[in-house]
Design an enzyme around this catalytic site. Structure first.
Site, PDB file in Angstrom:
ATOM      1  NE  ARG A 142      -2.817   0.240   3.147  1.00  0.00           N
ATOM      2  CZ  ARG A 142      -3.538   0.064   4.232  1.00  0.00           C
ATOM      3  NH1 ARG A 142      -4.738  -0.399   4.143  1.00  0.00           N
ATOM      4  NH2 ARG A 142      -3.050   0.348   5.415  1.00  0.00           N
ATOM      5  CG  ASP A 182       4.341 -18.284  15.541  1.00  0.00           C
ATOM      6  OD1 ASP A 182       4.075 -17.790  14.428  1.00  0.00           O
ATOM      7  OD2 ASP A 182       5.465 -18.204  16.069  1.00  0.00           O
ATOM      8  CE  LYS A 218       3.583 -19.819  11.349  1.00  0.00           C
ATOM      9  NZ  LYS A 218       4.798 -19.038  11.398  1.00  0.00           N
ATOM     10  CD  GLU A 228      11.828 -18.928  17.601  1.00  0.00           C
ATOM     11  OE1 GLU A 228      12.219 -18.177  16.709  1.00  0.00           O
ATOM     12  OE2 GLU A 228      10.637 -19.058  17.920  1.00  0.00           O
ATOM     13  CE  LYS A 246       8.248 -16.634  19.003  1.00  0.00           C
ATOM     14  NZ  LYS A 246       8.921 -16.873  17.731  1.00  0.00           N
ATOM     15  CG  HIS A 286       7.550 -24.156  11.849  1.00  0.00           C
ATOM     16  ND1 HIS A 286       7.295 -23.997  10.517  1.00  0.00           N
ATOM     17  CD2 HIS A 286       7.668 -22.898  12.342  1.00  0.00           C
ATOM     18  CE1 HIS A 286       7.277 -22.706  10.219  1.00  0.00           C
ATOM     19  NE2 HIS A 286       7.495 -22.020  11.318  1.00  0.00           N
ATOM     20  CG  ASP A 332       6.246 -25.502   7.792  1.00  0.00           C
ATOM     21  OD1 ASP A 332       7.423 -25.233   8.113  1.00  0.00           O
ATOM     22  OD2 ASP A 332       5.420 -25.908   8.621  1.00  0.00           O
ATOM     23  CG  HIS A 333      10.732 -21.091   7.359  1.00  0.00           C
ATOM     24  ND1 HIS A 333       9.719 -20.768   8.228  1.00  0.00           N
ATOM     25  CD2 HIS A 333      11.870 -21.027   8.085  1.00  0.00           C
ATOM     26  CE1 HIS A 333      10.240 -20.506   9.416  1.00  0.00           C
ATOM     27  NE2 HIS A 333      11.537 -20.652   9.359  1.00  0.00           N
TER      28      HIS A 333
HETATM   29  C1  BG6 Z   1       8.135 -18.547  12.088  1.00  0.00           C
HETATM   30  C2  BG6 Z   1       7.421 -18.127  13.341  1.00  0.00           C
HETATM   31  O1  BG6 Z   1       7.319 -19.332  11.288  1.00  0.00           O
HETATM   32  O2  BG6 Z   1       9.290 -19.283  12.445  1.00  0.00           O
HETATM   33  C3  BG6 Z   1       8.332 -17.309  14.236  1.00  0.00           C
HETATM   34  O3  BG6 Z   1       6.277 -17.343  12.987  1.00  0.00           O
HETATM   35  C4  BG6 Z   1       9.607 -18.061  14.503  1.00  0.00           C
HETATM   36  O4  BG6 Z   1       7.672 -16.971  15.459  1.00  0.00           O
HETATM   37  C5  BG6 Z   1      10.229 -18.548  13.212  1.00  0.00           C
HETATM   38  O5  BG6 Z   1      10.494 -17.189  15.166  1.00  0.00           O
HETATM   39  C6  BG6 Z   1      11.421 -19.457  13.475  1.00  0.00           C
HETATM   40  O6  BG6 Z   1      12.079 -19.735  12.277  1.00  0.00           O
HETATM   41  P1  BG6 Z   1      13.621 -20.084  12.240  1.00  0.00           P
HETATM   42  O7  BG6 Z   1      13.874 -20.450  10.814  1.00  0.00           O
HETATM   43  O8  BG6 Z   1      14.362 -18.883  12.683  1.00  0.00           O
HETATM   44  O9  BG6 Z   1      13.813 -21.234  13.163  1.00  0.00           O
END
Ligand code: BG6
Length: 493
Positions: free
Chosen positions: A51, A237, A150, A218, A341, A242, A179-180
């Protein structure tokens, strides 16, 4: 073997939400790396859309600083950055009105024969309106693909709604739900380990495996994402996507091939076999926590509620679950999942704990015998360690000792580990859906998560507090120790 670069067909990637955090941290750096590698054809373009009013030059400056911030110095030169940003263009578009769409259409249609990839790096409320516009403007041709991030919904019902909206504009074969975690190098290696070796598969079942642990810890807090995060929490999340995807790759039956549906059919069966956790069981089988102030990242940090500015939030920043898969292969083998976290260390790993040997022929002087463990480390220090018992070298009788067969990939291969987004973006251009979630998978995952969410809602108890910089609430330790097991901790060799 040296890594190979296979150039993809010419494409245009149109990023909605191009000025956001995901674009800056992940998408632009990943595309830059692929450009440096020579994988992107010369005519391909990256079109930013959002935007915010911005010129092409502004967007290029934004991309340049994103790359300088997120790509290490030694992996870029001023020339390589300049080469990449010349591919970029920008159009200000309002997803909810006509604003900017005709300009976007004109720009996209300038290129003939390019594969169109639309990346929706926006909130899910915009997925429907954007897909709708693209379709009504005739921008969804036979090659067009859409990538969605997501959260895909917040429960089964809303996931279905979002999927329906996307499905109106794009066929399932051209919807890429990212989903990375599935693009991470070591996750790929899990498939290689299981299915390219004869060693593990005969042991990969309840007869030989005692339990599995999946941890994604994390050190970061939720920071600037607190607005989104408070509507999600760790269960939605991280666990719904994941953690469950990792569980699927550990637990699935061997697919007949790497074809997208062959793999996804097997993952779906795992999700459908998860034993439901409902009502009272949730208190036994799950733990939710919320971080308080403490020490992390080398200094004092605030608690979640202070970051949010709302002391009444019950959103969990930590979750641990004891899951069971109700099928022949896994009956009775607990899968302990946890993520949080502001934990003590950043570590993502899968630990497969084997059963103890049935009988020991060694006497007490040999020392204790530990069951074998396979530790698959996703990050940091990607690698695989197989813990075995050996005889301690040298004289002194039969003394046994636990040591790992160690394959730390960076040391073994001296190669840069590409970010998950690099692989996944190129897979989309190639039209390969193996590493993307199919609609039924996402919905099956929600079907398992929803009852947990409902049980938590019905329960008056707030999440268990834990100090930042620790390993989470003590109830999560009790969750596994009650069963006579412990969470894996990395140990020096
Ligand atoms: C994301 C979450 O999908 O994955 C985040 O929304 C998270 O909250 C992140 O921090 C973690 O990804 P990675 O690749 O840093 O482990």
């Amino acid at each position: 073997m040296i890594s190979r670069i296979i150039q993809v067909d010419p494409f245009d990637l149109i990023v909605f939400g191009a000025t956001g955090d995901l674009s800056a941290r992940k998408l632009l750096p990943a595309l830059f790396q692929r450009d440096v590698a020579g994988q992107i054809p010369e005519s391909s373009r990256v079109i930013g859309a959002s935007r915010k009013p911005m010129s092409d030059a502004d967007f290029r400056a934004f991309a340049k600083s994103a790359i300088e911030e997120h790509v290490p110095d030694k992996e870029r030169t001023p020339e390589s950055v300049e080469h990449f940003i010349q591919r970029l263009a920008y159009v200000a578009v309002d997803a909810m009105s006509d604003g900017g769409w005709s300009d976007l259409k004109a720009l996209i249609e300038k290129a003939r024969g390019h594969i169109r990839v639309y990346y929706l790096a926006t909130g899910p409320d915009l997925f429907g309106p954007i897909c709708d516009r693209l379709s009504s403007l005739g921008l969804v041709d036979d090659t067009a693909r859409v990538i969605v991030e997501k959260p895909l919904g917040k429960d089964l019902e809303s996931a279905r709604e979002v999927n329906d909206l996307i499905g109106k504009a794009f066929p399932e074969t051209r919807i890429f739900r990212i989903d990375h975690y599935l693009g991470k190098e070591t996750v790929q290696n899990l498939m290689a380990l299981r299915f390219a070796n004869a060693l593990f598969e005969p042991l990969w079942n309840a007869g030989h495996i005692d339990h599995v642990q999946i941890t994604v810890a994390e050190t970061l807090g939720v920071g600037g994402r607190v607005g989104y995060y408070d509507t999600a929490g760790a269960l939605r999340d991280m666990a719904q996507n994941h953690l469950l995807q990792l569980l699927c790759l550990v637990a699935m039956e061997p697919p007949t091939s790497m074809a997208a549906d062959a793999v996804r059919d097997e993952k779906l069966k795992v999700l459908q076999s998860l034993a439901p956790i409902r009502g009272e069981q949730a208190a036994q089988l799950t733990v939710r926590g919320q971080y308080r102030a403490g020490a992390a990242e080398g200094g004092a940090v605030k608690g979640y509620l202070d970051e949010l500015g709302d002391a009444s939030s019950r959103t969990e920043t930590f979750v641990a679950i004891k899951a069971q898969i109700a099928n022949w292969r896994w009956a009775g083998v607990p899968f302990y999942l946890r993520t949080g976290k502001r934990l003590a260390t950043r570590v993502s790993e899968i630990v497969v704990g084997f059963r103890p040997i049935p009988h020991s022929m060694f006497d007490g002087s040999a020392g204790p015998l530990s069951p074998n463990q396979l530790v698959i480390r996703l990050q940091p220090n990607e690698g695989v360690r197989l813990w075995l018992m050996i005889k301690d070298p040298g004289p002194g009788g039969m003394r046994l000792r636990r040591i790992p067969l160690d394959m730390t990939f960076a040391e073994a291969f001296h190669t840069r580990n590409p970010d998950a987004y690099e692989r996944l973006l190129m897979d989309v251009v190639r039209g390969n859906q193996t590493l993307f979630m199919r609609r039924d998978e996402v919905e099956a995952a929600w079907s398992w998560i929803d009852p947990i969410q409902e049980a938590w809602k019905a329960n008056e108890e707030p999440p268990k507090p834990y100090a930042s910089g620790t390993s989470g609430p003590s109830a999560a330790i009790a969750l596994i120790e009650r069963d006579g097991r412990t969470w894996h901790e990395d140990e020096p060799v």
